[in-house]
Design an enzyme around this catalytic site. Structure first.
Site, PDB file in Angstrom:
ATOM      1  N   LEU A 262       0.849  -1.182   0.000  1.00 43.03           N
ATOM      2  CA  LEU A 262       0.000   0.000   0.000  1.00 43.03           C
ATOM      3  C   LEU A 262       0.890   1.240   0.000  1.00 43.03           C
ATOM      4  O   LEU A 262       1.942   1.248   0.644  1.00 43.03           O
ATOM      5  CB  LEU A 262      -0.904   0.033   1.242  1.00 43.03           C
ATOM      6  CG  LEU A 262      -1.953  -1.066   1.376  1.00 43.03           C
ATOM      7  CD1 LEU A 262      -2.562  -1.032   2.771  1.00 43.03           C
ATOM      8  CD2 LEU A 262      -3.036  -0.907   0.317  1.00 43.03           C
ATOM      9  N   HIS A 369      17.398   8.217  -6.852  1.00 38.13           N
ATOM     10  CA  HIS A 369      17.062   8.746  -5.524  1.00 38.13           C
ATOM     11  C   HIS A 369      17.869   9.997  -5.234  1.00 38.13           C
ATOM     12  O   HIS A 369      18.903  10.267  -5.838  1.00 38.13           O
ATOM     13  CB  HIS A 369      17.241   7.676  -4.456  1.00 38.13           C
ATOM     14  CG  HIS A 369      18.645   7.268  -4.142  1.00 38.13           C
ATOM     15  ND1 HIS A 369      19.319   7.722  -3.027  1.00 38.13           N
ATOM     16  CD2 HIS A 369      19.505   6.421  -4.753  1.00 38.13           C
ATOM     17  CE1 HIS A 369      20.523   7.177  -2.964  1.00 38.13           C
ATOM     18  NE2 HIS A 369      20.661   6.382  -4.015  1.00 38.13           N
ATOM     19  N   ASP A 379      27.108   8.567  -4.362  1.00 40.34           N
ATOM     20  CA  ASP A 379      25.822   7.897  -4.106  1.00 40.34           C
ATOM     21  C   ASP A 379      24.943   8.814  -3.263  1.00 40.34           C
ATOM     22  O   ASP A 379      25.142   8.931  -2.057  1.00 40.34           O
ATOM     23  CB  ASP A 379      26.073   6.579  -3.378  1.00 40.34           C
ATOM     24  CG  ASP A 379      24.788   5.793  -3.118  1.00 40.34           C
ATOM     25  OD1 ASP A 379      23.738   6.133  -3.696  1.00 40.34           O
ATOM     26  OD2 ASP A 379      24.851   4.832  -2.330  1.00 40.34           O
ATOM     27  N   GLU A 417      15.552   6.361  -0.417  1.00 33.80           N
ATOM     28  CA  GLU A 417      16.031   5.116  -1.027  1.00 33.80           C
ATOM     29  C   GLU A 417      16.968   4.360  -0.106  1.00 33.80           C
ATOM     30  O   GLU A 417      16.937   3.122  -0.050  1.00 33.80           O
ATOM     31  CB  GLU A 417      16.745   5.439  -2.343  1.00 33.80           C
ATOM     32  CG  GLU A 417      17.187   4.220  -3.145  1.00 33.80           C
ATOM     33  CD  GLU A 417      18.601   3.733  -2.845  1.00 33.80           C
ATOM     34  OE1 GLU A 417      19.033   2.734  -3.441  1.00 33.80           O
ATOM     35  OE2 GLU A 417      19.287   4.354  -2.004  1.00 33.80           O
ATOM     36  N   GLU A 418      17.822   5.094   0.606  1.00 32.75           N
ATOM     37  CA  GLU A 418      18.837   4.435   1.418  1.00 32.75           C
ATOM     38  C   GLU A 418      18.226   3.580   2.525  1.00 32.75           C
ATOM     39  O   GLU A 418      18.872   2.667   3.045  1.00 32.75           O
ATOM     40  CB  GLU A 418      19.802   5.465   2.014  1.00 32.75           C
ATOM     41  CG  GLU A 418      20.632   6.224   0.994  1.00 32.75           C
ATOM     42  CD  GLU A 418      21.657   5.353   0.284  1.00 32.75           C
ATOM     43  OE1 GLU A 418      21.655   4.126   0.482  1.00 32.75           O
ATOM     44  OE2 GLU A 418      22.471   5.904  -0.478  1.00 32.75           O
ATOM     45  N   GLU A 426       6.929   3.279  -3.040  1.00 35.54           N
ATOM     46  CA  GLU A 426       5.629   3.877  -2.719  1.00 35.54           C
ATOM     47  C   GLU A 426       4.981   4.470  -3.970  1.00 35.54           C
ATOM     48  O   GLU A 426       3.756   4.400  -4.136  1.00 35.54           O
ATOM     49  CB  GLU A 426       5.793   4.949  -1.644  1.00 35.54           C
ATOM     50  CG  GLU A 426       6.355   4.429  -0.330  1.00 35.54           C
ATOM     51  CD  GLU A 426       5.698   3.143   0.128  1.00 35.54           C
ATOM     52  OE1 GLU A 426       4.474   3.151   0.383  1.00 35.54           O
ATOM     53  OE2 GLU A 426       6.406   2.120   0.218  1.00 35.54           O
ATOM     54  N   GLU A 429       3.416   1.680  -5.856  1.00 36.60           N
ATOM     55  CA  GLU A 429       2.209   1.192  -5.178  1.00 36.60           C
ATOM     56  C   GLU A 429       1.048   2.172  -5.358  1.00 36.60           C
ATOM     57  O   GLU A 429      -0.102   1.762  -5.572  1.00 36.60           O
ATOM     58  CB  GLU A 429       2.507   0.965  -3.693  1.00 36.60           C
ATOM     59  CG  GLU A 429       3.394  -0.248  -3.460  1.00 36.60           C
ATOM     60  CD  GLU A 429       3.936  -0.355  -2.049  1.00 36.60           C
ATOM     61  OE1 GLU A 429       4.443  -1.444  -1.688  1.00 36.60           O
ATOM     62  OE2 GLU A 429       3.859   0.636  -1.288  1.00 36.60           O
ATOM     63  N   ASP A 446      21.812   5.766 -10.773  1.00 33.08           N
ATOM     64  CA  ASP A 446      22.010   6.060  -9.357  1.00 33.08           C
ATOM     65  C   ASP A 446      23.439   6.554  -9.159  1.00 33.08           C
ATOM     66  O   ASP A 446      23.710   7.753  -9.198  1.00 33.08           O
ATOM     67  CB  ASP A 446      21.712   4.792  -8.546  1.00 33.08           C
ATOM     68  CG  ASP A 446      21.819   4.984  -7.040  1.00 33.08           C
ATOM     69  OD1 ASP A 446      22.406   5.990  -6.596  1.00 33.08           O
ATOM     70  OD2 ASP A 446      21.335   4.126  -6.289  1.00 33.08           O
ATOM     71  N   HIS A 533      29.071   5.341   1.283  1.00 29.33           N
ATOM     72  CA  HIS A 533      28.266   5.479   2.510  1.00 29.33           C
ATOM     73  C   HIS A 533      29.057   6.003   3.710  1.00 29.33           C
ATOM     74  O   HIS A 533      28.645   5.807   4.850  1.00 29.33           O
ATOM     75  CB  HIS A 533      27.589   4.147   2.865  1.00 29.33           C
ATOM     76  CG  HIS A 533      26.449   3.794   1.970  1.00 29.33           C
ATOM     77  ND1 HIS A 533      25.582   2.758   2.218  1.00 29.33           N
ATOM     78  CD2 HIS A 533      26.023   4.347   0.793  1.00 29.33           C
ATOM     79  CE1 HIS A 533      24.682   2.672   1.256  1.00 29.33           C
ATOM     80  NE2 HIS A 533      24.936   3.634   0.372  1.00 29.33           N
TER      81      HIS A 533
END
Length: 725
Positions: A262, A369, A379, A417-418, A426, A429, A446, A533
């Site tokens: 959902l 993202h 990233d 996204e991370e 979403e 959906e 990306d 990261h």
């Protein structure tokens, strides 16, 4: 009287002849020009426009995009993230180079953060609970970027809060096979594991037999063994410095965890947090290799296998469990105090569109993202910088009236996204039905550029290589032999959930691609770019060590834009179902070689699968011939639309919502993820591994089930490539 009649007849004939001539030339002239919609419907991609686009893509613009995007850390839902939302909206709403329309889509999503007032701690404590050693809580400062107060402490998103204490054991990469190896010689209950990144996804590194897990990046896997920040690692090179920590999300499902299947809107039904699946049951904390070095080199017990050894100048022991008797840490425990907090917060996608002129109800989607763990230069901001430059050039062409695509182009800047591909999931959906029915393809860029030792269309020059195209350079470094095309570039399959393409291909069955420039892997063992990261993934890092001059970013923008324009403008979609047949044949050959003998021994025939793949090849050849033999520019538009729908909907034909009940949102039976590590049909491969291990009839029945699912899905897909059944 006769004379008058003859004159009358002659005049009539003359008038008739003039009328015929006027009608003929009038009709011919009218037909040659025709109403404008006729010309638009029959128009194919304009090669001169592609050349114009390629000439306009500017590496300096991309550089300045990246500089702006990386000014502050922009973790999802933070003030920095909102700053990037406003930047994207400003660019896409620009009156001179913006899109037709741009807006934000809001979702309320379940995220996990460390407590800034109560930092996570990892310590070594003796039996009297005296702290003997404390792991560094923040990465070392080399530039002002690391001093920004919004730099988040290294943590494992979705690790539960809690306090874990136990003897330390070294568990290599935290794969199931690694834990099985440890179980042969010791009782793991109540211990703390220290594992390396790599080998298995983050979501697989936390079996509940342990009380806690530490994760680090070994210099062997990321730095080619280099460890010193005096002259070997950043800021002297691209390698990760000793205190660098790879942050990450440790959930194994994508999308918002409280609203499965959902869209996470304000009033959407949410499950209870305790009912969430796919998150760690035990505390986890990532650490730098300087601290891992201190802990691992003090471990006792037997030496780990050679394949488990890393770059530290000591023997990697299993642990007994615990430290050596001769260690200053003898008889001590490792203690994790984790204070992570969960919260439901507003997260934004930024959306933009260029409306199509002929088929506005057919969408080509391009996305990346926007959120990062810290500054996120590579990233994801390398990809966002490319997307902004690509949309600037196309937007300018539209605003100046020089171009409008045949099909609509949708740009998506995904949020969160991370934390598990949340923004894109979403979106799929919320718009499940319309995207399923109308989307031609999805392009994901990306991490645009992984490194400067690069490889990876004949129209785009490879950066730094005069007279060499991206296509030729790609073949040089990564190629395979195709039965139909000879030597061609190698392309991988989107069989996992590494970025925002996942929901599009696995959940919706939309033809998707993910592209980037990467480094020459014969020159380095780095599993990914080393600042990944960490707090060192900054503009300084990107501009000095990844892509000085931003020529590789420019090549990615040109290549991605070339593909985007062709998908949006080509009369017939540039999708080849015969190439799809070749992939299915490769998968089939692998399956036959690996599984057929054992399947026959269990009275399971592979003939239906062989027949299905053969049917698909014949159907693909048929459609190719229809396209080749048709003068589609002069055919009825309905024929072109029919063929394009066959190409567009092909991947949808492989969806089976019941095939993988234990894999959230995976419905594509060809490209789903697999733990078997074999280049073949994923459901079949996983079922076979389980059946071979257990040798139980019910498990061999599951193998038969997946063979039937595959056979019928492939036969069904083949039927869509014919005009009628």
């Amino acid at each position: 009287m006769i004379k008058k009649v003859l004159i009358g007849i002659a005049c009539s004939l003359a008038v008739l002849t003039v009328g015929i001539l006027i009608g003929h030339y009038g009709i011919t002239k009218s037909s040659s020009s025709g109403p404008s919609w006729v010309r638009d419907v029959a128009k194919d991609v304009d090669e001169s426009l592609i050349e114009k686009f390629l000439s306009e893509v500017d590496n300096i613009q991309i550089q300045e995009n990246l500089r702006e995007l990386t000014k502050v850390p922009h973790m999802a839902t933070t003030a920095g993230d909102e700053q990037t939302v406003q930047f994207m909206l400003k660019r896409w709403q620009d009156p001179e180079s913006g899109l037709d329309q741009a807006w934000r889509e809001e979702y309320k999503v379940y995220l996990s953060f460390p407590d800034p007032n109560n930092p996570n701690k990892v310590t070594v404590v003796n039996p009297s609970n005296t702290v003997l050693y404390t792991v560094r809580e923040k990465e070392k400062t080399y530039t002002s970027d690391q001093n920004d107060p919004e730099v988040v402490q290294p943590y494992a998103a979705y690790s539960p809060a809690g306090h874990a204490k136990g003897k330390l054991v070294y568990a290599n990469q935290g794969k199931p096979s690694d834990y099985q190896e440890l179980n042969k010689t010791m009782d793991l209950r109540g211990t703390i594991a220290i594992t390396r990144y790599g080998g298995a996804g983050r979501g697989a590194k936390h079996p509940s037999v342990f009380t806690g897990v530490l994760v680090y990046t070994d210099p062997l896997d990321i730095n080619d063994g280099l460890m010193s920040d005096i002259n070997e690692t950043y800021p002297h090179s691209w390698y990760m410095p000793p205190s660098g920590v790879e942050r990450g999300s440790f959930n194994s499902q994508f999308g918002d965890l409280l609203t499965p299947y959902l869209a996470a809107k304000e009033e959407t039904y949410r499950i209870a947090p305790e009912d969430i699946t796919g998150i760690p049951p035990i505390p986890i904390q990532p650490i730098g290799f300087e601290d891992a070095y201190r802990l691992i080199c003090e471990l006792g017990g037997e030496a780990a296998p050679a394949a488990w050894q890393g770059a530290f100048n000591c023997t990697y022991n299993f642990g007994s469990p615990g430290f050596k008797h001769t260690s200053v840490f003898n008889n001590s425990d490792v203690k994790l105090d984790i204070y992570n907090k969960d919260d439901v917060k507003n997260s934004s996608n930024v959306m933009g569109i260029i409306r199509g002129s002929v088929e506005p109800d057919r969408y080509v989607i391009y996305g990346n993202h926007r959120d990062s763990w810290v500054h996120g230069a590579i990233d994801p901001s390398s990809g966002t910088s490319v997307m902004l430059e690509l949309s600037r050039v196309l937007g300018m062409m539209v605003k100046q009236g020089k171009w409008r695509p045949r099909r609509s182009i949708i740009f998506g800047s995904w949020g969160a996204e991370e934390f598990g591909l949340i923004g894109s999931a979403e979106y799929t959906e919320q718009y499940f039905t319309v995207l399923s029915e109308r989307t031609v393809a999805y392009i994901n860029v990306d991490i645009a550029v992984f490194g400067k030792k690069l490889y990876y269309l004949s129209r785009v020059d490879a950066p730094g290589l005069d007279s060499t195209s991206v296509y030729d350079n790609w073949i040089r470094y990564s190629n395979k032999t195709s039965p139909a095309h000879g030597v061609i570039p190698t392309m991988g399959y989107l069989s996992g959930a590494g970025s925002d393409y996942a929901a599009f291909v696995h959940y919706l069955g939309i033809t998707s691609m993910d592209m980037s420039y990467t480094y020459d892997r014969s020159k380095t063992n780095a599993r990914i770019y080393p600042a990944y990261h960490t707090a060192y993934d900054t503009f300084d890092y990107a501009s000095r060590f990844i892509d000085p001059g931003f020529l590789s970013h420019q090549a990615v923008a040109k290549t991605a834009g070339n593909i985007l324009i062709r998908l949006a403008d080509s009369l017939v979609l540039p999708l080849n179902c015969s190439d799809y047949a070749e992939s299915l044949e490769d998968y089939l050959n692998t399956a036959v070689n690996l599984y057929q003998t054992k399947l026959q021994a269990n009275s399971i025939s592979m003939e239906p699968l062989k027949h299905a793949v053969g049917s698909f090849r014949r159907a693909a050849t048929h459609l190719d011939e229809v396209i080749r033999s048709s003068d589609l520019a002069n055919e009825t538009p309905l024929k072109v639309r029919r063929i394009n729908d066959q190409l567009m909907l092909l991947d949808r034909a492989f969806l089976d919502p019941l095939a993988f009940p234990d894999k959230y949102a995976y419905r594509h039976v060809i490209w789903a993820s697999s733990s078997a590590g074999k280049p073949t049909f994923p459901g079949l491969a996983d079922a076979y591994v389980k059946a071979e291990s257990s040798n139980q009839p019910k498990d061999w029945g599951k193998v038969h089930y997946h063979l039937s699912v595959l056979s019928q899905a492939i036969e069904g897909a083949a039927n869509t490539l014919f005009d009628v059944i």
